[in-house]
Design a protein around this motif. Structure first.
Motif, PDB file in Angstrom:
ATOM      1  N   TRP A  98       0.847  -1.251   0.024  1.00  0.00           N
ATOM      2  CA  TRP A  98       0.159   0.098   0.089  1.00  0.00           C
ATOM      3  C   TRP A  98       0.784   1.390   0.034  1.00  0.00           C
ATOM      4  O   TRP A  98       1.842   1.361   0.971  1.00  0.00           O
TER       5      TRP A  98
ATOM      6  N   ILE B 184      -1.625   2.611   4.789  1.00  0.00           N
ATOM      7  CA  ILE B 184      -2.941   2.226   5.620  1.00  0.00           C
ATOM      8  C   ILE B 184      -2.533   2.184   7.094  1.00  0.00           C
ATOM      9  O   ILE B 184      -3.368   2.255   8.047  1.00  0.00           O
TER      10      ILE B 184
ATOM     11  N   SER C  83      -5.263   5.095   7.969  1.00  0.00           N
ATOM     12  CA  SER C  83      -6.558   5.097   6.939  1.00  0.00           C
ATOM     13  C   SER C  83      -7.757   5.254   7.920  1.00  0.00           C
ATOM     14  O   SER C  83      -8.829   5.213   7.280  1.00  0.00           O
TER      15      SER C  83
ATOM     16  N   VAL D  62     -10.026  -2.824   6.716  1.00  0.00           N
ATOM     17  CA  VAL D  62      -9.688  -3.264   5.357  1.00  0.00           C
ATOM     18  C   VAL D  62      -9.897  -4.825   5.016  1.00  0.00           C
ATOM     19  O   VAL D  62      -9.664  -5.609   5.993  1.00  0.00           O
TER      20      VAL D  62
ATOM     21  N   GLU E 203      -7.096  -6.303  -1.914  1.00  0.00           N
ATOM     22  CA  GLU E 203      -8.070  -5.413  -1.345  1.00  0.00           C
ATOM     23  C   GLU E 203      -9.282  -5.263  -2.023  1.00  0.00           C
ATOM     24  O   GLU E 203      -9.312  -4.717  -3.032  1.00  0.00           O
TER      25      GLU E 203
ATOM     26  N   ARG F  22     -12.756  -1.252   1.723  1.00  0.00           N
ATOM     27  CA  ARG F  22     -12.457  -0.511   2.927  1.00  0.00           C
ATOM     28  C   ARG F  22     -13.454   0.331   3.313  1.00  0.00           C
ATOM     29  O   ARG F  22     -14.031   1.098   2.781  1.00  0.00           O
TER      30      ARG F  22
END
Length: 368
Positions: free
Chosen positions: A284, A288, A315, A319, A330, A333
Motif C-alpha cells: 500500500w 494504511i 487510514s 480493510v 484488497e 475499505r
C-alpha cells in the motif's frame, strides 16, 4: 538492446513473489454492518476471545481485562507490569491452542530493564478469580533496547504445536543484519519456548536457532489463513506497507529494500531491484498503517468467509483482503472514523474492533 533495459528485463524474469499494488486512496465502501460501542479502555491494544464469548483485552499502559459481551470489565490480577512509553507496553494476548483444557494463555510486553526495555513473551494460567497464575517467561529480547516498533504478534500453527512470534526492528534497523540479534525477525518456538528441531538454523543456538524469517520492519499482524498458510503485515516507512506470505527461511528485505521511502524523503531501493529477497504479495502507498489481522470464519458475514480483516491506523478503516487462487487483493475499505488497532472474530461471527485512543472504544460489528 540498451544495457539498462536488459537489466530491467532480467530482474523482472527472476522468481520474486508477485506484487499487487494498491494505488492511492481507495473509495470507501458502504458498510454491510452496524456498529455498537460496547466498552472503553485506556489505550487498548489487543483482544482474544474465550470460548464462552467473553474476551481478554490488553491495555498498552498496563492492565489485562476480562470483558463480557455486554461490556462489563473485570481486571485480571497478576498481569505483567510493562515499560509503557510510546509504542511500548502490554501488547498481544493469545489463548493457547489447548486453552479449553489447560487454561493457558500467552502475552507479550516490553519489560523494563537497566539496559533498556525488552520485548518479552510469557505464558500463564487464567483462573476463575480472574487472575494469572504460573506466569512463566519463555523468551526475552537480547540485546534489549529500542524506541518502538515492537511487533509483538503471536500466532499458532493449525496443528497447535508451534508458536510464531513477530519481533519488530525496535527502530534500530541497522542491527537487523546481525543473525544473533532478534530485531526484525519472526521466531518459531514450541509452546514451552524450546527450539523446534526443524527450524532453519536449529542447531546453531540462541536467536539463530529460533529464527524462521528475517527482514521485517514493524509487523502488527500475524495469522494463519484457512488454507494453513501464514500471513504477516507490517508498516513501511513513508509508503510501502506490506502484506507478506511467510515462508521458511525467507528474508523480506528490510532495511535493504522497501516500496516506501525514508521519512526524510531519500530513496530506498524497491523490492524489484533485489529478486533474491521476498517481495510483498500486496502493498500500500499511501500507507494504511495496518494493525491487527484476523481471518474471517462465521455465518454473520458469509461474503467475508476466508477473507483477511485488517485494522487501519492512518487510514482509520477496516480493510478487507480476499484471495483469488491464493493471491490477495484488497476488495473493500470501510471508513470507521477511528484509528483501528486490532480486529477479532467472535464465536457468533460478529467482528470486534479496538480503537487506538487513550479512551479507546471496543466496538462490535453486526450484520445489517
Amino acid at each position: 538492446m540498451a544495457l539498462p533495459l536488459l537489466l530491467a528485463l532480467a530482474l523482472l524474469a527472476q522468481p520474486a513473489q508477485a506484487q499487487n499494488r494498491q494505488i492511492g486512496e481507495r473509495p470507501d465502501a458502504t458498510p454491510p454492518f452496524s456498529v455498537t460501542e460496547v466498552a472503553r479502555l485506556e489505550s487498548p491494544w489487543a483482544m482474544a476471545f474465550l470460548p464462552d464469548g467473553r474476551m481478554l483485552v490488553t491495555q498498552r499502559p498496563g492492565g489485562l481485562f476480562l470483558v463480557t459481551q455486554q461490556g462489563d470489565l473485570t481486571e485480571v490480577a497478576n498481569a505483567p507490569e510493562p515499560h509503557a512509553q510510546g509504542q511500548n507496553g502490554l501488547l498481544d494476548v493469545a489463548l493457547a491452542p489447548d486453552f479449553d483444557t489447560s487454561g493457558l494463555l500467552y502475552l507479550t510486553y516490553t519489560a523494563p530493564g537497566r539496559n533498556g526495555n525488552a520485548l518479552t513473551l510469557v505464558r500463564a494460567r487464567l483462573t476463575d478469580a480472574p487472575a494469572l497464575e504460573e506466569v512463566t517467561e519463555l523468551w526475552r529480547q537480547d540485546p534489549p533496547g529500542g524506541g518502538g516498533h515492537p511487533g509483538a504478534q503471536i500466532a499458532f500453527d493449525p496443528s497447535g504445536e508451534y508458536l510464531f512470534l513477530a519481533v519488530g526492528d525496535r527502530t534500530e534497523h541497522d542491527r537487523l543484519p546481525d543473525p544473533d540479534d532478534p530485531r526484525g525477525k519472526i521466531l518459531r518456538l514450541h509452546l514451552d519456548g524450546s527450539v523446534p528441531a526443524d527450524n532453519p538454523m536449529a542447531g546453531e543456538g540462541g536467536v539463530r536457532a529460533l529464527t524462521w524469517t528475517t527482514g521485517h520492519r514493524n509487523p502488527y499482524g500475524l495469522a494463519f489463513a484457512p488454507d494453513g498458510r501464514l500471513w504477516e503485515h507490517e508498516m513501511g516507512p513513508r509508503g510501502g506497507d506490506e502484506m507478506n506470505l511467510i515462508e521458511r527461511g525467507a528474508n523480506y528485505g528490510w532495511p535493504l529494500v522497501s516500496n516506501g521511502r525514508n521519512y526524510g524523503g531519500s530513496d530506498i531501493p524497491d523490492h524489484v531491484t533485489r529478486p533474491d529477497l521476498h517481495a510483498p504479495a500486496l502493498w500500500w502507498t499511501p500507507v494504511i498503517a495496518p494493525a491487527g489481522l484476523s481471518f474471517y470464519s462465521g455465518a454473520m458475514f458469509p461474503e467475508w468467509e476466508g477473507a483477511a480483516l485488517i485494522g487501519g491506523l492512518a487510514s482509520q478503516a477496516l480493510v478487507v483482503v480476499q484471495f483469488d487462487n491464493g493471491v490477495p487483493n484488497e476488495t473493500a475499505r470501510y471508513y470507521m472514523e477511528a484509528r483501528i488497532r486490532d480486529v477479532a472474530v467472535a464465536p457468533d461471527g460478529a467482528v470486534w474492533l479496538i480503537e487506538d485512543d487513550v479512551d479507546g472504544r471496543l466496538m462490535r460489528l453486526t450484520a445489517e
